[in-house]
Design a protein around this motif. Structure first.
Motif, short mmCIF file in Angstrom:
data_model
loop_
_atom_site.label_atom_id
_atom_site.label_comp_id
_atom_site.label_asym_id
_atom_site.label_seq_id
_atom_site.Cartn_x
_atom_site.Cartn_y
_atom_site.Cartn_z
N ILE A 192 16.02 39.44 29.84
CA ILE A 192 16.63 40.63 30.44
C ILE A 192 17.15 41.63 29.40
N THR A 193 17.02 41.29 28.14
CA THR A 193 17.53 42.19 27.09
C THR A 193 16.46 42.54 26.07
N ASP A 194 16.64 43.67 25.43
CA ASP A 194 15.83 44.06 24.28
C ASP A 194 16.65 43.81 23.02
N THR A 195 15.97 43.46 21.93
CA THR A 195 16.62 43.28 20.65
C THR A 195 16.59 44.60 19.88
N ILE A 196 17.75 45.10 19.54
CA ILE A 196 17.85 46.37 18.84
C ILE A 196 18.28 46.11 17.39
N LEU A 197 17.45 46.58 16.45
CA LEU A 197 17.77 46.47 15.03
C LEU A 197 18.24 47.83 14.52
N SER A 198 19.40 47.85 13.91
CA SER A 198 19.95 49.09 13.35
C SER A 198 20.08 48.94 11.84
N PRO A 199 19.35 49.74 11.06
CA PRO A 199 19.45 49.61 9.60
C PRO A 199 20.82 50.05 9.10
N GLU A 200 21.51 49.14 8.44
CA GLU A 200 22.86 49.41 7.96
C GLU A 200 22.86 49.85 6.50
N VAL A 201 22.27 49.03 5.63
CA VAL A 201 22.27 49.31 4.19
C VAL A 201 20.88 49.08 3.63
N ALA A 202 20.41 50.03 2.83
CA ALA A 202 19.13 49.89 2.12
C ALA A 202 19.40 49.93 0.62
N PHE A 203 18.77 49.03 -0.12
CA PHE A 203 18.94 48.95 -1.57
C PHE A 203 17.56 48.97 -2.22
N THR A 204 17.34 49.95 -3.12
CA THR A 204 16.00 50.08 -3.70
C THR A 204 15.81 49.26 -4.97
N GLY A 205 16.89 48.99 -5.72
CA GLY A 205 16.69 48.47 -7.06
C GLY A 205 16.04 49.55 -7.90
N ASP A 206 15.31 49.17 -8.97
CA ASP A 206 14.64 50.13 -9.84
C ASP A 206 13.32 50.56 -9.20
N THR A 207 13.09 51.87 -9.15
CA THR A 207 11.86 52.36 -8.51
C THR A 207 11.64 53.82 -8.85
N THR A 208 10.40 54.25 -8.73
CA THR A 208 10.11 55.68 -8.75
C THR A 208 10.47 56.23 -7.37
N SER A 209 10.35 57.52 -7.22
CA SER A 209 10.70 58.15 -5.94
C SER A 209 9.62 57.99 -4.88
N GLU A 210 8.50 57.36 -5.21
CA GLU A 210 7.39 57.23 -4.27
C GLU A 210 7.77 56.54 -2.98
N TYR A 211 8.74 55.63 -3.04
CA TYR A 211 9.12 54.90 -1.83
C TYR A 211 9.57 55.84 -0.72
N MET A 212 10.09 57.02 -1.10
CA MET A 212 10.60 57.96 -0.12
C MET A 212 9.48 58.61 0.69
#
Length: 349
Positions: free
Chosen positions: A235-255
């Protein structure tokens, strides 16, 4: 436990006791003389002890706040240190986790989970000490998440330290790949996302999980809903809400990768900005697998985060350089921009 979800979408800080200063000079003021409690202290050992305890407690709390050097963003207390090429470790006490381990700062030892983005020493070097220190303090073995491509080497590393030190180093080592989902607890899951660095790397998004009644059942009364639930109907849906994102070392391509949309709509984005000025070009940053702050400005249109914590500045910069660069970025994005400056000094120091 790893789980597969189709949906894509203990608050109190630990306080370490501090040594109180010995031989603090005492001064007498008019306020002291006019305060009835202070006059009683002189004649009452009990009240004197109470007064000292209050003063000591106030000193301890104030001193702890000074030493913590963290930032409060969107309901989370985030702390740590991140100096490019030297060490990176981000701590989120609300999640009981650390993101990369750097040289293993003392606060990281009390975090139950550790997420490693890649195998450069300034991000993973303190791993054996982290595991050993938790054992020393009789804390439960930690859960350490790593990219699958380095799991075997991390196991070898821990075996080497077991052999050299004749010690037991207990941990649960989890190879978590991009796109997989792992349940940290019943209301919290984590999912890696792809980043681009000089060696294999990945970032992490931590999601809060909640249940929401499905639309087709919203008109029903409590007893009807309970009956459906007992019958085994979902009877319920599972809702995921992104709280914190951490990239570590990376170029800007992930964006620019649509599959990383959750990283750019999490409440908080913790991302690197290794280079801040024209002394090091965008192309130079990309060749080294890093991000220039000008690239974040260029991609500001994709950023939907409420707050951005900038990390991993090159050690060539001073506090004044960092603050000036953050001011430029803040004028281009709607998110609140905060730099993590632990380990950096003023040019006037």
């Amino acid at each position: 436990m790893q789980i597969s979800l189709t949906t894509t979408p203990s608050k109190a800080p630990l306080i370490f006791p501090l040594h109180h200063p010995i031989g603090k000079p005492h001064t007498t003021s008019l306020q002291t003389l006019s305060n009835p409690l202070n006059s009683l202290k002189a004649s009452s050992p009990y009240l004197s002890a109470v007064g000292r305890a209050i003063e000591d407690d106030e000193y301890r709390i104030a001193r702890n706040q000074v030493l913590r050097k963290g930032v409060d963003l969107e309901g989370y207390s985030i702390e740590g240190v991140s100096v490019g090429g030297h060490e990176t470790c981000i701590i989120i006490p609300e999640f009981k986790c650390a993101l990369d381990i750097g040289r293993c700062p003392s606060r990281a030892i009390h975090q139950n989970s550790l997420f490693i983005t890649h195998a450069h020493l300034d991000h993973i070097g303190g791993l054996p000490m982290y595991v050993a220190s938790r054992g020393l303090y009789n804390l439960k073995p930690p859960t350490v998440f790593v990219p699958p491509c380095i799991k075997e080497d991390v196991e070898k590393l821990m075996d080497i330290h077991r052999s050299m030190g004749h010690v037991e180093l207990e941990l649960e080592l989890v190879a978590l790949d991009v796109g997989e989902t792992y349940e940290l607890r019943n209301n919290l899951v984590v999912r890696p996302f792809r980043t681009q660095h000089a060696i294999p790397s990945q970032g992490y998004v931590i999601y809060s999980v909640r249940k929401k009644l499905k639309k087709q059942y919203m008109h029903l009364k409590g007893k009807q809903i309970e009956k459906l639930k007992k019958s085994g109907t979902e009877i319920t849906d599972t809702i995921l809400s992104p709280e914190v994102a951490f990239t570590g070392d990376t170029t800007s391509e992930y964006m620019l990768d649509p599959r990383n949309a959750d990283a750019l709509r999490a409440k908080i984005l913790i991302t690197e900005a290794t280079f801040l000025d024209e002394g090091f070009s965008i192309e130079d940053a990309r060749q080294h697998g890093h991000t220039h702050i000008n690239e974040i400005i260029e991609n500001a249109q994709w950023i939907r985060n409420k707050a951005i914590l900038l990390t991993h500045f090159s050690s060539r910069y001073h506090l004044e350089d960092i603050r000036q660069a953050v001011s430029r970025l803040q004028s281009k994005v709607s998110a609140k921009v905060v730099p993590l400056t632990e380990g950096f000094k003023s040019m006037h120091t």
